[in-house]
Design an enzyme around this catalytic site. Structure first.
Site, PDB file in Angstrom:
ATOM      1  N   PHE A   1       1.074  -2.234   2.463  1.00  0.00           N
ATOM      2  CA  PHE A   1       1.175  -3.190   1.360  1.00  0.00           C
ATOM      3  C   PHE A   1       0.623  -2.656   0.034  1.00  0.00           C
ATOM      4  O   PHE A   1       0.011  -3.406  -0.740  1.00  0.00           O
ATOM      5  CB  PHE A   1       0.464  -4.510   1.741  1.00  0.00           C
ATOM      6  CG  PHE A   1       0.698  -4.908   3.178  1.00  0.00           C
ATOM      7  CD1 PHE A   1       1.987  -5.055   3.662  1.00  0.00           C
ATOM      8  CD2 PHE A   1      -0.358  -5.082   4.052  1.00  0.00           C
ATOM      9  CE1 PHE A   1       2.216  -5.392   4.984  1.00  0.00           C
ATOM     10  CE2 PHE A   1      -0.145  -5.415   5.380  1.00  0.00           C
ATOM     11  CZ  PHE A   1       1.149  -5.569   5.853  1.00  0.00           C
ATOM     12  N   CYS A   2       0.821  -1.368  -0.229  1.00  0.00           N
ATOM     13  CA  CYS A   2       0.301  -0.749  -1.474  1.00  0.00           C
ATOM     14  C   CYS A   2      -1.199  -1.014  -1.627  1.00  0.00           C
ATOM     15  O   CYS A   2      -1.700  -1.184  -2.747  1.00  0.00           O
ATOM     16  CB  CYS A   2       1.049  -1.227  -2.710  1.00  0.00           C
ATOM     17  SG  CYS A   2       2.786  -0.789  -2.690  1.00  0.00           S
ATOM     18  N   ALA A   3      -1.897  -1.082  -0.500  1.00  0.00           N
ATOM     19  CA  ALA A   3      -3.352  -1.245  -0.524  1.00  0.00           C
ATOM     20  C   ALA A   3      -3.884  -0.354   0.602  1.00  0.00           C
ATOM     21  O   ALA A   3      -4.536  -0.826   1.527  1.00  0.00           O
ATOM     22  CB  ALA A   3      -3.733  -2.700  -0.318  1.00  0.00           C
TER      23      ALA A   3
END
Ligand code: PMP
Length: 440
Positions: free
Chosen positions: A389-391
């Protein structure tokens, strides 16, 4: 371990045929149900194909990635289209109407975020663009403090930043920020933090963090991308210096975003893009526009995106009570259903009782996240997201704490996220599907 899918096994249609499905909504089961009396989304329950050849109403549980368009947004764009014309550039009537709509939208957004009268509201492409604009504008030598739990849009744009580890409690987040800001060199300081996590949905203590920032002579920039689709925000009451968010997560999928906040750093920085609109006069030397908005909105702006975004802000402002109450009941149903499945483990930084918005990430024992997501889509017509999740640092942290996940070599998760078009049936279908997957 079930067979790995890694890619969709359903034939991928051409763009044209994907958008003109063989089954019209009227023929699909469950067709275009509008839920409750509040704002309504376009495409709730649109029919999608599943592997056995049937079409089923889509269970969209991927709002945190991009939310569907609100009907009110569609109507606002449709109303604006006959007048569509240049912004800030034309003397013609339609140019004047379009320019007025663009500037009115700025006021709508200012009021949506509780911005003070002289705050800047700069239209950007999205949150990533907004945070990069802020990073461009911070004075040289600014000490930036971020948590490693941030989305990459808020983690990566800074030239240099102190990265704080994931805090064990909200109180620890506040004390860690306090210590880091106090230890920062003299000069300008900026604390960057998310309001609601795009991984766990958990709400961060932004009011307390704003107080800590102020006590240490720092500013606070809040990534509100996942908060504003679910809850109101009031920059003035909370003491926030900047907020950033994206229209496409706020039911306005027309490519506009926002950076709102203090104008001084933005006015002092060189233009984010150089070109027409950003310049006040151009001769041998160029004088840049004085206002933060003009300076950083060079080129013809995305006026339809901005009108869409303002329409979403208005529709939500009129409906917060019902939106939040409905969502709370749905999140409760989802989380208690997941907790009843022994092979499913929800990811959480601050535990079960931490307040959160409608975003839930989890892992399923014996299943790789990609396979769960693809199977949910292909067999059940459910849309979720899988990955980090782009994290990346945050998801690794959450999974690192999970011994079983680590020992089976998994490093990704599944995320279900909900919003205005979500119904109990979508949640129940996901829970039934996960129970069936776990039993395979
Ligand atoms: N911040 C958060 C918390 C997000 O969830 C996202 C999108 N996943 C972003 C920033 C980036 O948003 P965008 O892709 O619209 O720039």
């Amino acid at each position: 371990m079930p067979t790995l899918l890694t890619r969709s096994t359903l034939p991928v249609p051409s763009v044209r045929s994907a958008f003109t499905p063989a089954v019209t909504p009227a023929e699909g089961a469950g067709v275009q149900v509008h839920r409750g009396g509040g704002p309504r989304v376009i495409g709730a329950d649109v029919p999608v194909p599943v592997r056995d050849g049937r079409h089923v109403p889509y269970a969209n549980l991927d709002y945190a990635a991009s939310a569907p368009c609100l009907e009110a947004v569609h109507e606002a764009v449709t109303r604006a289209l006959p007048y569509y014309s240049s912004v800030h550039r034309g003397a013609g009537y339609t140019s004047q109407v379009t320019t007025a709509a663009y500037e009115e939208a700025r006021e709508t957004v200012r009021s949506f975020v509780g911005g003070w009268r002289r705050s800047a509201v700069v239209f950007t492409r999205n949150t990533t663009d907004a945070m990069n604009l802020l990073a461009h504008a911070v004075p040289a030598g600014t000490s930036v403090v971020v948590f490693e739990t941030e989305h990459h849009a808020s983690l990566l744009p800074w030239r240099r930043a102190v990265r704080l580890p994931a805090p064990a409690t909200p109180a620890e987040a506040v004390s860690a920020a306090d210590r880091a800001l106090r230890a920062s060199p003299v000069g300008s300081r900026l604390l960057v933090v998310t309001a609601a996590s795009n991984v766990t949905g958990e709400l961060w203590p932004i009011e307390e963090l704003a107080q800590v920032a102020r006590r240490n002579g720092a500013r606070i920039a809040v990534d509100a991308a996942q908060l504003v689709p679910h809850r109101p925000i009031d920059m003035t009451a909370l003491g926030l210096d900047y907020v950033a968010f994206s229209g496409h997560k706020l039911y306005a999928p027309f490519g506009a975003g926002v950076l709102a906040g203090r104008a001084d750093w933005l006015r002092a920085a060189g233009p984010y893009l150089k070109g027409g609109g950003a310049s006040a006069s151009v001769g041998r030397t160029t004088r840049w526009a004085a206002s933060a908005e003009q300076r950083h909105e060079a080129g013809s702006p995305n006026v339809l995106g901005v009108i869409a975004l303002a329409a979403a802000c208005e529709a939500l402002s009129d409906a917060w009570d019902s939106v939040a109450a409905r969502e709370e009941a749905l999140v409760k149903r989802l989380r208690s259903g997941l907790a009843a499945l022994p092979s499913v483990r929800e990811l959480s930084l601050w535990g079960d009782r931490a307040p959160r918005v409608g975003i839930v990430s989890f892992v399923v024992d014996g299943w790789n996240a990609r396979d769960v997501a693809l199977t949910l889509s292909e067999e059940y017509g459910i849309g979720v997201r899988d990955g980090k999740f782009c994290a990346h640092p945050f998801v690794s942290h959450l999974l690192g704490a999970d011994e079983q996940a680590c020992s089976s070599g998994r490093d990704t998760a599944v995320r279900a996220s909900l919003g205005i078009g979500t119904g109990e049936e979508h949640i129940d279908r996901l829970l039934t599907a996960l129970a069936e997957l776990a039993a395979r």
